[in-house]
Motif scaffolding. Structure first.
Motif, PDB file in Angstrom:
ATOM      1  N   GLU A   1      -5.301   7.635 -12.510  1.00  0.00           N
ATOM      2  CA  GLU A   1      -5.061   7.594 -11.127  1.00  0.00           C
ATOM      3  C   GLU A   1      -3.880   7.857 -10.880  1.00  0.00           C
ATOM      4  O   GLU A   1      -3.444   8.251  -9.720  1.00  0.00           O
TER       5      GLU A   1
ATOM      6  N   ARG B   1     -14.507   3.124  -6.370  1.00  0.00           N
ATOM      7  CA  ARG B   1     -14.226   3.790  -4.987  1.00  0.00           C
ATOM      8  C   ARG B   1     -13.004   4.117  -4.911  1.00  0.00           C
ATOM      9  O   ARG B   1     -12.488   4.749  -4.034  1.00  0.00           O
ATOM     10  N   SER B   2     -12.174   3.485  -5.578  1.00  0.00           N
ATOM     11  CA  SER B   2     -10.514   3.940  -5.468  1.00  0.00           C
ATOM     12  C   SER B   2     -10.099   5.278  -5.635  1.00  0.00           C
ATOM     13  O   SER B   2      -8.956   5.697  -5.226  1.00  0.00           O
TER      14      SER B   2
ATOM     15  N   SER C   1     -11.960   7.723  -4.451  1.00  0.00           N
ATOM     16  CA  SER C   1     -12.441   8.563  -3.176  1.00  0.00           C
ATOM     17  C   SER C   1     -11.421   9.158  -2.461  1.00  0.00           C
ATOM     18  O   SER C   1     -11.484  10.417  -1.985  1.00  0.00           O
ATOM     19  N   GLY C   2     -10.406   8.456  -2.132  1.00  0.00           N
ATOM     20  CA  GLY C   2      -9.434   9.036  -1.254  1.00  0.00           C
ATOM     21  C   GLY C   2      -8.467  10.021  -2.067  1.00  0.00           C
ATOM     22  O   GLY C   2      -8.462  11.075  -1.280  1.00  0.00           O
ATOM     23  N   PRO C   3      -8.039   9.842  -3.112  1.00  0.00           N
ATOM     24  CA  PRO C   3      -7.082  10.879  -3.805  1.00  0.00           C
ATOM     25  C   PRO C   3      -7.967  12.106  -4.332  1.00  0.00           C
ATOM     26  O   PRO C   3      -7.359  13.297  -3.932  1.00  0.00           O
TER      27      PRO C   3
ATOM     28  N   ALA D   1     -10.425  13.342  -2.319  1.00  0.00           N
ATOM     29  CA  ALA D   1     -10.759  14.196  -1.192  1.00  0.00           C
ATOM     30  C   ALA D   1      -9.274  14.709  -0.648  1.00  0.00           C
ATOM     31  O   ALA D   1      -9.155  15.974  -0.433  1.00  0.00           O
ATOM     32  N   GLU D   2      -8.213  14.184  -0.880  1.00  0.00           N
ATOM     33  CA  GLU D   2      -6.711  14.659  -0.866  1.00  0.00           C
ATOM     34  C   GLU D   2      -6.585  15.891  -1.500  1.00  0.00           C
ATOM     35  O   GLU D   2      -6.142  16.843  -1.299  1.00  0.00           O
TER      36      GLU D   2
END
Length: 363
Positions: free
Chosen positions: A246, A284-285, A287-289, A291-292
């Motif tokens: 991550e 779920r943590s 999902s943002g990275p 997508a980016e």
């Protein structure tokens, strides 16, 4: 008792190295004439030795068919180069030290070029130990000796060594990448704390961490990724735990936002998502990275594709213009019988002379 076959001195006349039929290399100090160190490595007689200009590093070759690169100050072997199929007889180096030429009894002349890849002596030593272990294991299998009886009872069957054995070098590269991530995280946190303290208390700006070699955290991560050989990068990434994966994605996002090293960042991101797909989907943590990363990779690759297409079109245009200019000065077969003076006006002297010659030829 065995003869010396070669020797050479450094360009500053501080060291002299000699080698011979006893398979050893002796380093001598020219100030007092004493022996600094005796180096071992070749499996047969050493046939040639050459120092690199303006350094205390030198190359050796021998009848074992190998070239070896040595550090004369640290008294250690840096590289082991294999490629010849027979005895290597001589070496040659340019003053720049950009390459080395070797000649062997296999009737080959090999050119070894210096690259920008970083060399770690410990990893090279571990690679050589691993190679010797593999060779010994292959010899035991070919001889029908096999492993010990206890290992045969505890084993669950014959499995491929390539599938289950992690390379020592890959493990070292993974540890180096994990250490770099920890250093970068510490630097990011220290910078944030220093920025808050500067605003509240008016403290002086914090000095950068010298362990990062004067680089930003994301650029330091990129530097470490580039020091890992492409063939070992995937094995090194497999060693990282999910938490560091991550953090690595976070630095990849920072690099892609700046448009740096799009190729290696895309390769690392895609491999991480393929390898840790189940864990990433369940967490779920991520999902943002993700997508980016998807948006940045798509945008950066489109920019690179457009730039590549533009450059290809420009090169084709330059090629066509060069061909047209070249053909303008060449006379084709069809134009050889054409009268070049036919288009001139009748009032010119040349045209009048041509007309008079044609009249005289008529009967």
């Amino acid at each position: 008792s065995l003869p010396v076959l070669c020797l050479d001195c450094s360009s500053d006349d501080a060291l002299c190295a000699s080698a011979g039929a006893d398979k050893t290399i002796k380093i001598w100090g020219l100030d007092f004439g004493d022996t600094h160190k005796t180096l071992y490595g070749h499996a047969d007689a050493v046939t040639a030795l050459r120092f690199v200009h303006r350094t205390h590093n030198f190359f050796t070759c021998g009848r074992d068919g190998t070239l070896r690169y040595w550090d004369g100050d640290r008294h250690a072997q840096i590289l082991l180069l294999r490629g010849h199929a027979a005895e290597v007889t001589s070496l040659a180096l340019p003053p720049t030290g950009a390459f080395v030429l070797s000649v062997g009894m296999d009737r080959q002349v090999r050119l070894w070029e210096r690259t920008r890849d970083m060399v770690f002596v410990e990893e090279e030593r571990e690679r050589e130990i691993q190679r010797l272990q593999d060779a010994e294991g292959a010899h035991r299998r070919n001889a029908g000796l096999g492993p010990d009886e206890e290992e045969e009872e505890e084993g669950t069957g014959v499995r491929s060594e390539a599938a289950v054995r992690q390379s020592v070098i890959s493990v070292a590269a993974g540890d180096r990448l994990a250490e770099a991530l920890e250093l970068a995280d510490g630097e990011v946190q220290a910078r944030r704390a220093a920025a808050i303290a500067t605003k509240k208390e008016g403290m002086a700006p914090r000095a950068p961490n010298p362990m990062l070699l004067g680089k930003d955290p994301e650029r330091y991560i990129l530097w470490v990724l580039r020091t890992i050989k492409p063939s070992e990068l995937e094995q090194a990434l497999l060693i990282l735990p999910l938490a560091m994966v991550e953090r690595l994605m976070f630095y990849l996002i920072l690099l892609l936002r700046k448009g740096l090293a799009v190729e290696i960042c895309s390769r690392v991101a895609i491999f991480l998502m393929k390898t840790h797909q189940n864990q990433i989907v369940a967490n779920r943590s991520f999902s943002g990275p993700i997508a980016e990363l998807r948006k940045l990779i798509h945008s950066c690759l489109e920019t690179m594709r457009d730039s590549l297409g533009h450059n290809i079109a420009a090169m084709r245009m330059v090629s066509s213009l060069a061909t047209a200019r070249k053909n303008a000065y060449n006379t084709s077969e069809e134009q050889k019988g054409v009268d070049v003076w036919a288009g001139l006006g009748l009032g010119s002297d040349i045209a009048a002379a041509l007309q008079s010659k044609k009249r005289k030829k008529k009967p």
